[in-house]
Design a protein around this motif. Sequence first.
Motif, PDB file in Angstrom:
ATOM      1  N   ASP A 251     -12.454  12.276   7.522  1.00 22.34           N
ATOM      2  CA  ASP A 251     -12.879  12.293   6.127  1.00 22.34           C
ATOM      3  C   ASP A 251     -11.724  12.396   5.131  1.00 22.34           C
ATOM      4  O   ASP A 251     -11.901  12.121   3.951  1.00 22.34           O
ATOM      5  CB  ASP A 251     -13.843  13.458   5.881  1.00 22.34           C
ATOM      6  N   VAL A 252     -10.546  12.814   5.606  1.00 23.39           N
ATOM      7  CA  VAL A 252      -9.398  12.965   4.707  1.00 23.39           C
ATOM      8  C   VAL A 252      -8.999  11.603   4.125  1.00 23.39           C
ATOM      9  O   VAL A 252      -8.878  10.625   4.854  1.00 23.39           O
ATOM     10  CB  VAL A 252      -8.199  13.587   5.455  1.00 23.39           C
ATOM     11  N   SER A 253      -8.807  11.564   2.808  1.00 23.29           N
ATOM     12  CA  SER A 253      -8.452  10.311   2.139  1.00 23.29           C
ATOM     13  C   SER A 253      -7.062  10.421   1.522  1.00 23.29           C
ATOM     14  O   SER A 253      -6.712  11.450   0.931  1.00 23.29           O
ATOM     15  CB  SER A 253      -9.471   9.970   1.048  1.00 23.29           C
ATOM     16  N   ARG A 254      -6.291   9.359   1.663  1.00 20.72           N
ATOM     17  CA  ARG A 254      -4.937   9.316   1.094  1.00 20.72           C
ATOM     18  C   ARG A 254      -4.514   7.855   0.970  1.00 20.72           C
ATOM     19  O   ARG A 254      -5.095   6.968   1.605  1.00 20.72           O
ATOM     20  CB  ARG A 254      -3.957  10.066   1.988  1.00 20.72           C
ATOM     21  N   PRO A 255      -3.455   7.567   0.206  1.00 22.79           N
ATOM     22  CA  PRO A 255      -2.918   6.210   0.143  1.00 22.79           C
ATOM     23  C   PRO A 255      -1.811   6.013   1.175  1.00 22.79           C
ATOM     24  O   PRO A 255      -1.291   6.978   1.731  1.00 22.79           O
ATOM     25  CB  PRO A 255      -2.360   6.133  -1.277  1.00 22.79           C
ATOM     26  N   THR A 282       3.873   4.855  -3.349  1.00 23.23           N
ATOM     27  CA  THR A 282       2.770   4.477  -2.469  1.00 23.23           C
ATOM     28  C   THR A 282       2.118   3.229  -3.032  1.00 23.23           C
ATOM     29  O   THR A 282       2.520   2.730  -4.085  1.00 23.23           O
ATOM     30  CB  THR A 282       1.737   5.625  -2.370  1.00 23.23           C
ATOM     31  N   ASN A 283       1.128   2.725  -2.340  1.00 25.53           N
ATOM     32  CA  ASN A 283       0.292   1.653  -2.878  1.00 25.53           C
ATOM     33  C   ASN A 283      -1.092   2.243  -3.130  1.00 25.53           C
ATOM     34  O   ASN A 283      -1.873   2.416  -2.193  1.00 25.53           O
ATOM     35  CB  ASN A 283       0.200   0.483  -1.895  1.00 25.53           C
ATOM     36  N   PRO A 284      -1.412   2.581  -4.376  1.00 24.05           N
ATOM     37  CA  PRO A 284      -2.693   3.240  -4.672  1.00 24.05           C
ATOM     38  C   PRO A 284      -3.916   2.451  -4.221  1.00 24.05           C
ATOM     39  O   PRO A 284      -4.967   3.033  -3.962  1.00 24.05           O
ATOM     40  CB  PRO A 284      -2.666   3.386  -6.199  1.00 24.05           C
ATOM     41  N   LEU A 333       9.652   0.840 -13.658  1.00 19.59           N
ATOM     42  CA  LEU A 333      10.988   0.423 -13.204  1.00 19.59           C
ATOM     43  C   LEU A 333      10.987  -1.017 -12.702  1.00 19.59           C
ATOM     44  O   LEU A 333      12.034  -1.551 -12.343  1.00 19.59           O
ATOM     45  CB  LEU A 333      11.480   1.350 -12.090  1.00 19.59           C
ATOM     46  N   GLY A 334       9.804  -1.615 -12.651  1.00 21.44           N
ATOM     47  CA  GLY A 334       9.699  -3.011 -12.223  1.00 21.44           C
ATOM     48  C   GLY A 334       9.202  -3.202 -10.806  1.00 21.44           C
ATOM     49  O   GLY A 334       8.898  -4.325 -10.394  1.00 21.44           O
ATOM     50  N   TRP A 335       9.133  -2.125 -10.018  1.00 18.56           N
ATOM     51  CA  TRP A 335       8.712  -2.214  -8.616  1.00 18.56           C
ATOM     52  C   TRP A 335       7.247  -2.626  -8.512  1.00 18.56           C
ATOM     53  O   TRP A 335       6.416  -2.223  -9.330  1.00 18.56           O
ATOM     54  CB  TRP A 335       8.919  -0.862  -7.937  1.00 18.56           C
ATOM     55  N   ARG A 336       6.951  -3.434  -7.504  1.00 17.84           N
ATOM     56  CA  ARG A 336       5.580  -3.856  -7.257  1.00 17.84           C
ATOM     57  C   ARG A 336       5.298  -3.843  -5.750  1.00 17.84           C
ATOM     58  O   ARG A 336       6.020  -4.478  -4.976  1.00 17.84           O
ATOM     59  CB  ARG A 336       5.330  -5.276  -7.798  1.00 17.84           C
ATOM     60  N   PRO A 337       4.229  -3.137  -5.315  1.00 17.57           N
ATOM     61  CA  PRO A 337       3.845  -3.182  -3.897  1.00 17.57           C
ATOM     62  C   PRO A 337       3.079  -4.461  -3.607  1.00 17.57           C
ATOM     63  O   PRO A 337       2.353  -4.974  -4.473  1.00 17.57           O
ATOM     64  CB  PRO A 337       2.943  -1.954  -3.742  1.00 17.57           C
ATOM     65  N   THR A 338       3.240  -4.988  -2.415  1.00 13.87           N
ATOM     66  CA  THR A 338       2.592  -6.260  -2.078  1.00 13.87           C
ATOM     67  C   THR A 338       1.697  -6.197  -0.836  1.00 13.87           C
ATOM     68  O   THR A 338       0.910  -7.108  -0.609  1.00 13.87           O
ATOM     69  CB  THR A 338       3.649  -7.358  -1.852  1.00 13.87           C
TER      70      THR A 338
END
Length: 356
Positions: A251-255, A282-284, A333-338
């Motif tokens: 049941d624990v939730s995290r990104p 992280t990637n939300p 800062l411009g970072w993007r997760p993909t």
Amino acid sequence: MKTVEDADKNNNQPELLKIFNTQFGKGLPSFINLSTLERKSTVLITGSTGLIGFNLVQIFLLIDSTYKLDLNIVVSFRNKKKYRCLYPKNQRKRLTIFEENKGISPDFIFHCESPTSSHEFITKPVEVIYSILTSANRYLELLRKQKKGEFIFLSSSEVYGSIATEGKLLSEHEPGQVYNLTTRASYQESKRLVETLAVSYFQEFGVKTKIIRLSQVIGIPYGYLIDKRLSIEILNCMLTGKTFEMLSNGDVSRPYIYITDAIYGILTVAFSGKPGEAYNLTNPKTYCSVKQFLEEAKRSNFFKVIRKINIQEERKFLHNVNLNMDVTKMLNLGWRPTFGIYDSYKEMVSIFQQLK
């Protein structure tokens, strides 16, 4: 996995280097600003045989070769045999092993070294606490004495402790909730204290410190066949056909964050972040429960799951944790997760299929 003798005898890259080349071979994204990385800079990476440390070493070797910067890449590690197994001879010739009092003067220290075993957090809490505190203090003192250099500390989302965000994204300025009268808190409280220590060195001595709070990282570490982390156990089940045993209620939730996005995020903070600041990394969009994580991973490659609650094993896991992290500062800062969870496993399975 090749042995030390195989790597030395054949002078071939171990398969983890092939994995790295697949994940990072397309070149750096445009949001990473290398203008502050001067030619002949000395870059020290601690914990260089771990998942993050190993990939950071490889990315700096790649940067050095690509941009002809003549970097002095320094590594620190605990297990020499593991180091020799991970890094082939031709790479070891390009690396310097860190030794105190040997005149090494880092311009950047990426402090990745840390215990990561939940089992150790419970059974060896004193060793965990002293290991985290003394190693961080060692490198902060080095920078204080040489009066230059930057300290990039890889902290953890666990500093937030057991807190439910209830649909809200948790920013870096919001306090967590850690119950400290338990051995499981040895890791969380030590990371929190090093964050305070790092900021204190910045404010009192002017040591440039930057803090990165990483969520759980999805990637392929050395020893992946025996690694007990959730993401790696799932990958092993995909590759071997074994059944995944869920030892908690799920049941624990995290990104989560894929190794490629994590490394690019670390470089972004190092070269564009502000000293004295903390950054969630992280990637939300990957935020989910363990049960949902399993279902998403199954989409890329099917594996069986059975529920097998083990009271002793369950003590290792954090409970009542349902937090997602705000990465607005990283995005600014411009970072993007993909990579999402499905994309991460799809790539990892594809890599192993190519290695066959």
